[in-house]
Design an enzyme around this catalytic site. Structure first.
Site, PDB file in Angstrom:
ATOM      1  N   ASP A  16     -82.535  86.294 107.396  1.00 40.64           N
ATOM      2  CA  ASP A  16     -82.644  85.083 108.272  1.00 40.64           C
ATOM      3  C   ASP A  16     -83.813  84.960 109.030  1.00 40.64           C
ATOM      4  O   ASP A  16     -84.504  85.915 109.002  1.00 40.64           O
ATOM      5  CB  ASP A  16     -81.294  85.409 109.142  1.00 40.64           C
ATOM      6  CG  ASP A  16     -81.051  84.147 110.252  1.00 40.64           C
ATOM      7  OD1 ASP A  16     -81.253  83.075 109.712  1.00 40.64           O
ATOM      8  OD2 ASP A  16     -80.793  84.491 111.435  1.00 40.64           O
ATOM      9  N   ASP A  18     -84.248  82.646 112.481  1.00 39.60           N
ATOM     10  CA  ASP A  18     -84.395  82.579 113.832  1.00 39.60           C
ATOM     11  C   ASP A  18     -83.836  83.850 114.476  1.00 39.60           C
ATOM     12  O   ASP A  18     -82.660  84.159 114.176  1.00 39.60           O
ATOM     13  CB  ASP A  18     -83.630  81.256 114.341  1.00 39.60           C
ATOM     14  CG  ASP A  18     -84.200  80.161 113.740  1.00 39.60           C
ATOM     15  OD1 ASP A  18     -85.476  80.103 113.964  1.00 39.60           O
ATOM     16  OD2 ASP A  18     -83.527  79.309 113.249  1.00 39.60           O
TER      17      ASP A  18
END
Length: 251
Positions: A16, A18
């Protein structure tokens, strides 16, 4: 610090973005907070208009595609807005309008302030670059390529499955595992040979639902117990913890 993942056993690492590679989750959090609280202050229809909080972010928004986050938060408050469409202006009081209003705020901050990756995340990327392991970013954000470019890391990844890519391919967003499974397949891997690295509960649930070899929960505020309950097989506070012989790095 003991290595929590034996990287030699895996073919791909699916990150991922953020809150895992860059601290842009904090920018997203503040952008959501400003947008929702402005909306709630002016809403005179039925529903709970008490202030939006960080708990709302972790419970209803974090890691999800933008419009899904809007829908889920509004549903939690008993507020019903029309769906609208992509042609809506950010001022429109629709699901699409609120989502785009938040995105405008995020892009303004990104352009003004830039972004620097977490040092521990760069340390792990440097380590993985020495191994025969393929890398992807899997992010619900449509801004993922721009964030990686700004952080100077875009060339580290063979593929970026952003929110835009997921929409183009008709892939459901997290907590469904489809975007991670697509990234693994693009890299010539599968769930059984891939590691998912996530900070959001919805992303951890996606990794667990896809039966990936390991799901690393990066605790940036959701809580280790919450991430473990969602399906994380390993929980760290910094990705440097996954690099053999490297002590924790302040993020």
């Amino acid at each position: 610090m003991t290595t929590a993942i034996d990287w030699s056993e895996h073919r791909a690492a699916l990150f991922d973005l953020d809150g895992v590679i860059t601290p842009t989750a904090e920018v997203h959090m503040r952008a959501w907070e400003v947008m929702f609280n402005d909306f709630l202050a002016g809403w005179d229809g039925p529903g709970d208009t008490s202030p939006y909080t960080d708990r709302d972010y972790f419970d209803h928004v974090d890691g999800k595609p933008r419009y899904d986050g809007v829908r889920d938060f509004l549903a939690s408050r008993g507020i019903d807005l029309p769906e609208g469409s992509e042609s809506d202006s950010p001022e429109a009081e629709t699901v699409h309008g609120l989502g785009d209003r938040k995105n405008e705020s995020f892009n303004e901050v990104l352009e003004r302030e830039g972004v620097r990756p977490y040092p521990g995340s760069v340390a792990l990327l440097d380590h993985l670059a020495t191994l025969d392991i393929r890398l992807a970013v899997v992010s619900s954000s449509a801004n993922a390529p721009a964030v990686l470019r700004t952080a100077g890391l875009l060339d580290r990844f063979e593929t970026v499955v952003s929110g835009t890519v997921a929409k183009e391919l008709g892939l459901p967003g997290k907590p469904a595992p489809d975007t991670f499974l697509h990234a693994a397949a693009t890299l010539g891997a599968d769930a059984a040979s891939s590691v998912v690295l996530e900070d959001a509960v919805s992303g951890v649930r996606a990794g667990a639902a896809g039966a990936f070899a390991a799901v690393v929960g990066v605790d940036r505020g959701a809580g280790a117990a919450v991430l473990t309950e969602a399906g994380a097989t390993v929980v760290v506070t910094d990705l440097a913890e996954l690099v053999p012989g490297v002590p924790g790095v302040d993020a």
